[in-house]
Design a protein around this motif. Structure first.
Motif, PDB file in Angstrom:
ATOM      1  N   GLU A 124       0.812  -1.215   0.000  1.00  0.00           N
ATOM      2  CA  GLU A 124       0.000   0.000   0.000  1.00  0.00           C
ATOM      3  C   GLU A 124       0.855   1.278   0.000  1.00  0.00           C
ATOM      4  OE1 GLU A 124      -2.862  -0.480   3.208  1.00  0.00           O
ATOM      5  OE2 GLU A 124      -4.101  -1.788   1.972  1.00  0.00           O
ATOM      6  N   GLY A 125       1.874   1.291  -0.879  1.00  0.00           N
ATOM      7  CA  GLY A 125       2.679   2.491  -1.061  1.00  0.00           C
ATOM      8  C   GLY A 125       3.737   2.744  -0.001  1.00  0.00           C
ATOM      9  N   ARG A 126       3.905   1.811   0.934  1.00  0.00           N
ATOM     10  CA  ARG A 126       4.922   1.978   1.972  1.00  0.00           C
ATOM     11  C   ARG A 126       5.880   0.795   1.968  1.00  0.00           C
ATOM     12  NH1 ARG A 126       2.467   3.688   7.668  1.00  0.00           N
ATOM     13  NH2 ARG A 126       4.675   3.862   8.095  1.00  0.00           N
ATOM     14  N   ALA A 127       7.080   1.014   2.464  1.00  0.00           N
ATOM     15  CA  ALA A 127       8.078  -0.046   2.604  1.00  0.00           C
ATOM     16  C   ALA A 127       8.218  -0.376   4.090  1.00  0.00           C
ATOM     17  CB  ALA A 127       9.419   0.406   2.038  1.00  0.00           C
ATOM     18  N   TRP A 128       8.120  -1.651   4.413  1.00  0.00           N
ATOM     19  CA  TRP A 128       8.220  -2.117   5.806  1.00  0.00           C
ATOM     20  C   TRP A 128       9.458  -2.998   5.935  1.00  0.00           C
ATOM     21  CZ3 TRP A 128       4.393  -0.241   8.983  1.00  0.00           C
ATOM     22  CH2 TRP A 128       3.277   0.294   8.355  1.00  0.00           C
ATOM     23  N   PRO A 129      10.561  -2.502   6.509  1.00  0.00           N
ATOM     24  CA  PRO A 129      11.757  -3.336   6.685  1.00  0.00           C
ATOM     25  C   PRO A 129      11.564  -4.294   7.865  1.00  0.00           C
ATOM     26  CG  PRO A 129      12.151  -1.132   7.543  1.00  0.00           C
ATOM     27  CD  PRO A 129      10.760  -1.123   6.967  1.00  0.00           C
ATOM     28  N   LEU A 130      11.912  -5.568   7.650  1.00  0.00           N
ATOM     29  CA  LEU A 130      11.782  -6.588   8.691  1.00  0.00           C
ATOM     30  C   LEU A 130      13.116  -7.285   8.885  1.00  0.00           C
ATOM     31  CD1 LEU A 130       8.522  -8.319   7.414  1.00  0.00           C
ATOM     32  CD2 LEU A 130       8.682  -6.570   9.183  1.00  0.00           C
ATOM     33  N   THR A 131      13.425  -7.627  10.122  1.00  0.00           N
ATOM     34  CA  THR A 131      14.570  -8.473  10.426  1.00  0.00           C
ATOM     35  C   THR A 131      14.019  -9.788  10.943  1.00  0.00           C
ATOM     36  OG1 THR A 131      15.922  -6.567  11.006  1.00  0.00           O
ATOM     37  CG2 THR A 131      16.677  -8.707  11.796  1.00  0.00           C
ATOM     38  N   VAL A 132      14.441 -10.895  10.333  1.00  0.00           N
ATOM     39  CA  VAL A 132      13.947 -12.208  10.723  1.00  0.00           C
ATOM     40  C   VAL A 132      14.821 -12.744  11.850  1.00  0.00           C
ATOM     41  CG1 VAL A 132      13.516 -14.567   9.934  1.00  0.00           C
ATOM     42  CG2 VAL A 132      13.136 -12.637   8.383  1.00  0.00           C
ATOM     43  N   VAL A 133      14.180 -13.133  12.965  1.00  0.00           N
ATOM     44  CA  VAL A 133      14.881 -13.726  14.095  1.00  0.00           C
ATOM     45  C   VAL A 133      14.276 -15.095  14.332  1.00  0.00           C
ATOM     46  CG1 VAL A 133      15.445 -13.527  16.544  1.00  0.00           C
ATOM     47  CG2 VAL A 133      15.280 -11.462  15.132  1.00  0.00           C
ATOM     48  N   ASP A 134      15.050 -16.147  14.104  1.00  0.00           N
ATOM     49  CA  ASP A 134      14.564 -17.515  14.298  1.00  0.00           C
ATOM     50  C   ASP A 134      14.824 -17.917  15.739  1.00  0.00           C
ATOM     51  OD1 ASP A 134      13.951 -20.177  14.321  1.00  0.00           O
ATOM     52  OD2 ASP A 134      15.186 -20.705  12.595  1.00  0.00           O
ATOM     53  N   THR A 135      13.746 -18.027  16.533  1.00  0.00           N
ATOM     54  CA  THR A 135      13.918 -18.362  17.951  1.00  0.00           C
ATOM     55  C   THR A 135      14.324 -19.811  18.155  1.00  0.00           C
ATOM     56  OG1 THR A 135      11.569 -18.882  18.194  1.00  0.00           O
ATOM     57  CG2 THR A 135      12.263 -16.627  18.749  1.00  0.00           C
ATOM     58  N   LEU A 136      14.278 -20.628  17.106  1.00  0.00           N
ATOM     59  CA  LEU A 136      14.711 -22.016  17.225  1.00  0.00           C
ATOM     60  C   LEU A 136      16.146 -22.202  16.765  1.00  0.00           C
ATOM     61  CD1 LEU A 136      11.554 -23.918  15.939  1.00  0.00           C
ATOM     62  CD2 LEU A 136      12.135 -23.222  18.247  1.00  0.00           C
ATOM     63  N   ASP A 137      16.756 -21.168  16.185  1.00  0.00           N
ATOM     64  CA  ASP A 137      18.114 -21.280  15.671  1.00  0.00           C
ATOM     65  C   ASP A 137      19.093 -21.283  16.835  1.00  0.00           C
ATOM     66  OD1 ASP A 137      20.459 -21.249  14.272  1.00  0.00           O
ATOM     67  OD2 ASP A 137      20.142 -19.293  13.338  1.00  0.00           O
ATOM     68  N   VAL A 138      19.895 -22.341  16.922  1.00  0.00           N
ATOM     69  CA  VAL A 138      20.868 -22.420  18.004  1.00  0.00           C
ATOM     70  C   VAL A 138      22.289 -22.177  17.501  1.00  0.00           C
ATOM     71  CG1 VAL A 138      19.490 -23.910  19.464  1.00  0.00           C
ATOM     72  CG2 VAL A 138      21.005 -24.927  17.770  1.00  0.00           C
ATOM     73  N   GLY A 139      22.413 -21.626  16.307  1.00  0.00           N
ATOM     74  CA  GLY A 139      23.734 -21.293  15.783  1.00  0.00           C
ATOM     75  C   GLY A 139      24.281 -22.399  14.895  1.00  0.00           C
ATOM     76  N   GLY A 140      25.381 -22.106  14.247  1.00  0.00           N
ATOM     77  CA  GLY A 140      25.996 -23.063  13.328  1.00  0.00           C
ATOM     78  C   GLY A 140      26.547 -24.269  14.051  1.00  0.00           C
ATOM     79  N   GLY A 141      26.613 -25.394  13.345  1.00  0.00           N
ATOM     80  CA  GLY A 141      27.082 -26.635  13.941  1.00  0.00           C
ATOM     81  C   GLY A 141      28.511 -26.561  14.432  1.00  0.00           C
ATOM     82  N   ALA A 142      29.324 -25.651  13.893  1.00  0.00           N
ATOM     83  CA  ALA A 142      30.720 -25.578  14.283  1.00  0.00           C
ATOM     84  C   ALA A 142      30.928 -24.776  15.567  1.00  0.00           C
ATOM     85  CB  ALA A 142      31.547 -24.954  13.151  1.00  0.00           C
ATOM     86  N   GLN A 143      29.890 -24.093  16.034  1.00  0.00           N
ATOM     87  CA  GLN A 143      30.064 -23.275  17.231  1.00  0.00           C
ATOM     88  C   GLN A 143      30.138 -24.148  18.473  1.00  0.00           C
ATOM     89  OE1 GLN A 143      26.857 -20.461  17.261  1.00  0.00           O
ATOM     90  NE2 GLN A 143      27.915 -19.073  15.903  1.00  0.00           N
ATOM     91  N   HIS A 144      30.924 -23.707  19.447  1.00  0.00           N
ATOM     92  CA  HIS A 144      31.066 -24.443  20.697  1.00  0.00           C
ATOM     93  C   HIS A 144      29.832 -24.238  21.564  1.00  0.00           C
ATOM     94  CE1 HIS A 144      32.818 -26.223  24.207  1.00  0.00           C
ATOM     95  NE2 HIS A 144      32.570 -25.134  24.894  1.00  0.00           N
ATOM     96  N   VAL A 145      29.379 -25.313  22.193  1.00  0.00           N
ATOM     97  CA  VAL A 145      28.245 -25.227  23.118  1.00  0.00           C
ATOM     98  C   VAL A 145      28.792 -24.796  24.473  1.00  0.00           C
ATOM     99  CG1 VAL A 145      26.411 -26.551  24.217  1.00  0.00           C
ATOM    100  CG2 VAL A 145      27.108 -27.091  21.891  1.00  0.00           C
ATOM    101  N   ASP A 146      28.159 -23.787  25.090  1.00  0.00           N
ATOM    102  CA  ASP A 146      28.688 -23.292  26.366  1.00  0.00           C
ATOM    103  C   ASP A 146      28.086 -24.020  27.567  1.00  0.00           C
ATOM    104  OD1 ASP A 146      26.153 -22.284  26.538  1.00  0.00           O
ATOM    105  OD2 ASP A 146      26.746 -20.173  26.554  1.00  0.00           O
ATOM    106  N   GLY A 147      27.449 -25.174  27.337  1.00  0.00           N
ATOM    107  CA  GLY A 147      26.967 -25.976  28.454  1.00  0.00           C
ATOM    108  C   GLY A 147      25.537 -25.691  28.842  1.00  0.00           C
TER     109      GLY A 147
END
Length: 157
Positions: A63-86
């Motif tokens: 409707e004539g406007r631009a709406w910028p969105l940032t997607v945040v995945d609450t299920l994303d636990v990071g890349g497989g190579a990242q260390h788990v901090d326990g």
């Protein structure tokens, strides 16, 4: 001029999505074609928009406007190579509804460990790597704060 930042929470129930914006929940269905054309039905109203995507950013032209969105995945636990901090944290305040993995049982990366109910939606906390639950910090029915450590998790050697 500048606008306010609003959180839009998207939930899924079957083929219907719910959008919660500023405490108001809207039922909707949408299809997005390969050219970025969005056809949606929001609370029974048919709308069309165009979506431009890049990484976790989306811009919806409506409707004539631009709406910028940032997607945040609450299920994303990071890349497989990242260390788990326990431990694994609650993405938002909520209530623990189910503990899914037995303590000491080795599970694969992505296996569901715990279900958290927040804002009338369920969030599944998953194993960030192959490993096991050392301990759950909360029981089913417990209320937790945003950022609370939910699970003590140990990566398999």
């Amino acid at each position: 001029g500048g606008g306010a930042t609003r959180e839009v929470v998207v939930g899924t129930v079957g083929s219907t999505r719910t959008l919660t914006i500023g405490g108001r929940t809207i039922d909707g269905r949408a299809t997005l074609d390969g050219d970025g054309r969005l056809q949606a039905t929001l609370d029974g109203r048919r709308v069309q928009a165009t979506v431009a995507s890049s990484r976790n950013e989306r811009t919806v032209f409506f409707e004539g406007r631009a709406w910028p969105l940032t997607v945040v995945d609450t299920l994303d636990v990071g890349g497989g190579a990242q260390h788990v901090d326990g431990g694994l944290k609650a993405p938002m305040p909520g209530k623990v509804v189910a503990l899914l993995a037995g303590q000491g049982v080795v599970v694969e990366q992505g296996a569901p460990l715990l279900v958290l109910e927040a804002m009338k939606m369920e969030h599944t906390i998953v194993a960030p790597a192959r490993g096991s639950v050392v301990a759950y910090r909360y029981a089913a029915g417990d209320q937790v704060a945003e950022g609370a450590e939910l699970v003590d998790f140990e990566e398999a050697a």
